[in-house]
Structure formats: structure tokens, C-alpha cells
Design a protein around this motif. Structure first.
Motif, mmCIF file in Angstrom:
data_model
loop_
_atom_site.group_PDB
_atom_site.id
_atom_site.type_symbol
_atom_site.label_atom_id
_atom_site.label_comp_id
_atom_site.label_asym_id
_atom_site.label_seq_id
_atom_site.Cartn_x
_atom_site.Cartn_y
_atom_site.Cartn_z
ATOM 1 N N GLU A 128 92.512 35.956 -53.535
ATOM 2 C CA GLU A 128 92.251 37.382 -53.743
ATOM 3 C C GLU A 128 91.560 37.996 -52.522
ATOM 4 N N ALA A 129 90.660 37.239 -51.892
ATOM 5 C CA ALA A 129 89.988 37.744 -50.696
ATOM 6 C C ALA A 129 90.991 37.969 -49.566
ATOM 7 N N VAL A 130 91.951 37.060 -49.426
ATOM 8 C CA VAL A 130 92.976 37.226 -48.393
ATOM 9 C C VAL A 130 93.804 38.475 -48.676
ATOM 10 N N ARG A 131 94.208 38.667 -49.929
ATOM 11 C CA ARG A 131 95.011 39.839 -50.286
ATOM 12 C C ARG A 131 94.280 41.141 -49.975
ATOM 13 N N ARG A 132 92.990 41.170 -50.289
ATOM 14 C CA ARG A 132 92.236 42.412 -50.146
ATOM 15 C C ARG A 132 91.601 42.565 -48.769
ATOM 16 N N GLY A 133 91.747 41.549 -47.919
ATOM 17 C CA GLY A 133 91.160 41.615 -46.591
ATOM 18 C C GLY A 133 89.645 41.595 -46.611
ATOM 19 N N LEU A 134 89.063 40.830 -47.542
ATOM 20 C CA LEU A 134 87.616 40.749 -47.696
ATOM 21 C C LEU A 134 87.100 39.366 -47.348
ATOM 22 N N ALA A 135 85.808 39.283 -47.050
ATOM 23 C CA ALA A 135 85.162 37.989 -46.844
ATOM 24 C C ALA A 135 84.923 37.319 -48.195
ATOM 25 N N LEU A 136 84.676 36.014 -48.157
ATOM 26 C CA LEU A 136 84.403 35.246 -49.372
ATOM 27 C C LEU A 136 83.037 34.574 -49.247
ATOM 28 N N ARG A 137 82.232 34.748 -50.271
ATOM 29 C CA ARG A 137 80.925 34.098 -50.340
ATOM 30 C C ARG A 137 80.968 33.035 -51.433
ATOM 31 N N VAL A 138 80.643 31.802 -51.071
ATOM 32 C CA VAL A 138 80.594 30.698 -52.024
ATOM 33 C C VAL A 138 79.135 30.467 -52.406
ATOM 34 N N VAL A 139 78.844 30.569 -53.708
ATOM 35 C CA VAL A 139 77.471 30.423 -54.194
ATOM 36 C C VAL A 139 77.389 29.215 -55.121
ATOM 37 N N GLN A 140 76.434 28.352 -54.841
ATOM 38 C CA GLN A 140 76.179 27.220 -55.731
ATOM 39 C C GLN A 140 74.710 27.292 -56.173
ATOM 40 N N VAL A 141 74.506 27.363 -57.482
ATOM 41 C CA VAL A 141 73.158 27.458 -58.048
ATOM 42 C C VAL A 141 72.800 26.105 -58.654
ATOM 43 N N TRP A 142 71.555 25.687 -58.441
ATOM 44 C CA TRP A 142 71.149 24.401 -59.006
ATOM 45 C C TRP A 142 69.679 24.439 -59.397
ATOM 46 N N ARG A 143 69.320 23.481 -60.223
ATOM 47 C CA ARG A 143 67.938 23.280 -60.629
ATOM 48 C C ARG A 143 67.569 21.829 -60.397
ATOM 49 N N TYR A 144 66.376 21.624 -59.875
ATOM 50 C CA TYR A 144 65.901 20.257 -59.667
ATOM 51 C C TYR A 144 65.661 19.582 -61.009
ATOM 52 N N GLU A 145 66.232 18.405 -61.173
ATOM 53 C CA GLU A 145 66.072 17.617 -62.389
ATOM 54 C C GLU A 145 65.264 16.369 -62.064
ATOM 55 N N GLU A 146 64.061 16.293 -62.607
ATOM 56 C CA GLU A 146 63.205 15.142 -62.344
ATOM 57 C C GLU A 146 63.532 14.025 -63.334
ATOM 58 N N HIS A 147 63.841 12.840 -62.795
ATOM 59 C CA HIS A 147 64.218 11.697 -63.631
ATOM 60 C C HIS A 147 63.205 10.575 -63.434
ATOM 61 N N GLN A 148 63.025 9.813 -64.468
ATOM 62 C CA GLN A 148 62.161 8.641 -64.386
ATOM 63 C C GLN A 148 62.956 7.469 -63.820
ATOM 64 N N GLY A 149 62.298 6.608 -63.044
ATOM 65 C CA GLY A 149 62.973 5.432 -62.513
ATOM 66 C C GLY A 149 62.846 5.364 -61.006
ATOM 67 N N LEU A 150 62.960 4.150 -60.497
ATOM 68 C CA LEU A 150 62.786 3.939 -59.065
ATOM 69 C C LEU A 150 63.912 4.541 -58.246
ATOM 70 N N ASP A 151 65.106 4.671 -58.863
ATOM 71 C CA ASP A 151 66.254 5.158 -58.107
ATOM 72 C C ASP A 151 66.461 6.658 -58.249
ATOM 73 N N ALA A 152 65.489 7.338 -58.853
ATOM 74 C CA ALA A 152 65.641 8.779 -59.065
ATOM 75 C C ALA A 152 65.564 9.515 -57.729
ATOM 76 N N ALA A 153 66.466 10.463 -57.518
ATOM 77 C CA ALA A 153 66.481 11.226 -56.279
ATOM 78 C C ALA A 153 65.413 12.310 -56.314
ATOM 79 N N ASP A 154 64.766 12.558 -55.164
ATOM 80 C CA ASP A 154 63.764 13.613 -55.108
ATOM 81 C C ASP A 154 64.444 14.967 -54.896
ATOM 82 N N ARG A 155 63.631 16.028 -54.831
ATOM 83 C CA ARG A 155 64.173 17.376 -54.726
ATOM 84 C C ARG A 155 65.041 17.538 -53.474
ATOM 85 N N ASP A 156 64.551 17.050 -52.327
ATOM 86 C CA ASP A 156 65.302 17.218 -51.088
ATOM 87 C C ASP A 156 66.651 16.512 -51.157
#
Length: 293
Positions: free
Chosen positions: A25-53
């Protein structure tokens, strides 16, 4: 200011289908495209849990990969990527406000980045001041089979559906497609008749001619503005949701208007939009009516 088309992604098949649709649709209309990804940090218990970064890095890598796939498919397309942490409804609603339209997948998944769930998507649609397009995974590979129409619902007076009709005509013009404008009507109860309404019906020649006249009046300014867009005027007795779904097989895109209804438990998008979103297989655009002055 030229607004981009914005696509919300979360790695699901539905959101990747939405991204592909947004890119075309962006190509048809000659517009730019913005890709947005929203996330929330999920804190997990355990030694292998990934940190926020680490989790944030995963999300950024996924968003960048999605954008790379799109630029390979459309080399001339201007694509930017934003990774946002926070409340998904607030973030997506804000992203929509700055966009020509917001494109979302109809479902999402995953504990870290799964924000395109039904309740969140519905709330974004209800709160957005810009059109929101919902896209399902699967179906026609291009999402726009040759010969299919832009189907748009029209109701009430011309101004009641002006935003939805304008969006439908603009989209059809960009695609070289036909607009099928649908106006559904039902028999009013006896007590709804008044001398004034009876006079209008008599002048129009009956209920169905009256509804056809209402549709023609609503379409007139858009046909003048887009004279090259073919139009099919479709007036049928029945509920609006049922009539629209009965022609959904013709549609490459279904366009419905909405006035969000505020309740004690939040905003509701209306029964017609709700029904079409849940049952139409084609992409569905929900176009908000302008705010009252």
C-alpha cells in the motif's frame, strides 16, 4: 506534512501479513513505511532468564529483519523501524495518530512481544483517530486478487459516512479498483413513521427508492472527485453487518466507519465493525468519523 503508513509487528504470521500489505500500500500511494514493534520486559525466574537489554535486543533484531525483508521486496521503499517499550494500546494509538493509516495483524502471540491480541487490537481501533487496517494471514498471496472490489458501508446522511467513503475512493484510485458502496436498510417499526417521514418516502416513491436516493447523494461528491473510479451502488434490505458480509467474497478490502461508544468498561467499536472484523476473510479498514466540534 506527509504521513507514513505504519505497520505494527510482533513476529506472528498475522503481523507479517500485515507488514506485507502495508508495504504494497505504501508503494501504491508513494508513502514511506514505518515499522513499529512494541514490547514489555518480562522478568523470569531462573539462571537462564534474559535481562532487559537482552530481551530488547531480540525485539530490535526481529524488527530490523522484518524491515530488511520488506526493502528487499520493494527496493525503492523508504522504511524506518521503531522499537517501543511500554503499554501496547498507548504506543500503537500514538503511532496511529502520526500515520496515514495503521496496519495490524488480527492476532498475536508470545509472552515478550505478543501485543496484537484481540482485546488490544479492538482498543486501538476504538481509540485511534486515524484509519486502522486489520489483516489476517493466509488467503490470496498478494492479498488483492484481480477483479475484486473495495467494499464500503454507507449509512445515514452523506456526512455520516464521508470519512469511510473518502478512504474507499482514495484506496480504489491507488489500486485501479472498483468501489462497491453498500447501504443496508430495514423496515422501521410503525411508531417510527411521522408525517414528515411519510412525506419524504412518498416523494421518493417508497422505502427502497428512498434508500437508493440516500446512497446516491452520499456518493455524489466522491464520484465527482474521483471520476475514473468505477462504482457499484448496492442497496439491500437486511442488517448492515449481514449485508456487508454477504459481499465480502467480492472484496480485496472492506471499509467500515465507526463512532466509538464509551462505556464503563472502556470504548466499544460498534456492532457492525465488530462483526465484520471477526468474520470477513479480507483485510478490513475501520475509519473513524471526525470528532464533533
Amino acid at each position: 506534512m506527509t504521513r507514513p503508513i505504519t505497520a505494527g509487528v510482533d513476529g506472528s504470521a498475522e503481523s507479517l501479513a500485515a507488514l506485507a500489505w502495508a508495504g504494497r500500500e505504501a508503494v501504491r500511494r508513494g508513502l514511506a513505511l514505518r515499522v513499529v514493534q512494541v514490547w514489555r520486559y518480562e522478568e523470569h525466574q531462573g539462571l537462564d532468564a534474559a535481562d532487559r537489554d537482552t530481551q530488547g535486543g531480540w525485539v530490535r533484531d526481529a524488527a530490523d529483519e522484518a524491515a530488511r525483508t520488506l526493502t528487499e521486496r520493494h527496493p525503492g521503499l523508504d522504511v524506518t523501524t521503531d522499537v517501543l517499550e511500554g503499554d501496547p494500546v498507548e504506543a500503537l494509538t500514538a503511532a496511529a495518530a502520526d500515520a496515514e493509516l495503521l496496519v495490524l495483524g488480527s492476532r498475536g502471540h508470545g509472552p515478550v512481544v505478543g501485543f496484537l491480541l484481540g482485546s488490544v487490537g479492538q482498543q486501538v481501533i476504538a481509540d485511534s483517530v486515524r484509519p486502522v487496517v486489520l489483516v489476517r494471514a493466509g488467503g490470496d498471496a498478494s492479498g488483492e486478487a484481480v477483479g475484486r472490489e473495495i467494499v464500503v458501508g454507507q449509512h445515514g446522511d452523506p456526512e455520516d459516512s464521508a470519512a469511510a467513503l473518502g478512504f474507499a475512493f482514495e484506496t480504489a484510485a491507488a489500486r485501479g479498483a472498483t468501489v462497491r458502496a453498500v447501504r443496508a436498510w430495514t423496515l422501521p417499526p410503525v411508531f417510527a413513521y411521522s408525517p414528515g417521514s411519510l412525506r419524504l418516502l412518498d416523494e421518493a416513491g417508497g422505502l427502497e427508492p428512498y434508500e437508493k436516493k440516500g446512497l446516491a447523494e452520499a456518493l455524489e461528491p466522491w464520484q465527482q472527485r474521483f471520476p475514473d473510479v468505477p462504482v457499484v451502488e448496492h442497496v439491500e434490505i437486511g442488517s448492515a453487518g449481514q449485508v456487508l458480509l454477504s459481499v465480502a467474497g467480492r472484496a480485496q478490502l472492506m471499509v467500515v466507519g465507526r463512532r466509538a461508544h464509551r462505556t464503563a468498561v472502556g470504548a466499544r467499536i460498534g456492532s457492525v465493525a465488530h462483526g465484520v472484523l471477526h468474520h470477513a476473510e479480507c483485510p478490513v479498514a475501520v475509519v473513524p468519523a471526525p470528532a464533533a466540534p
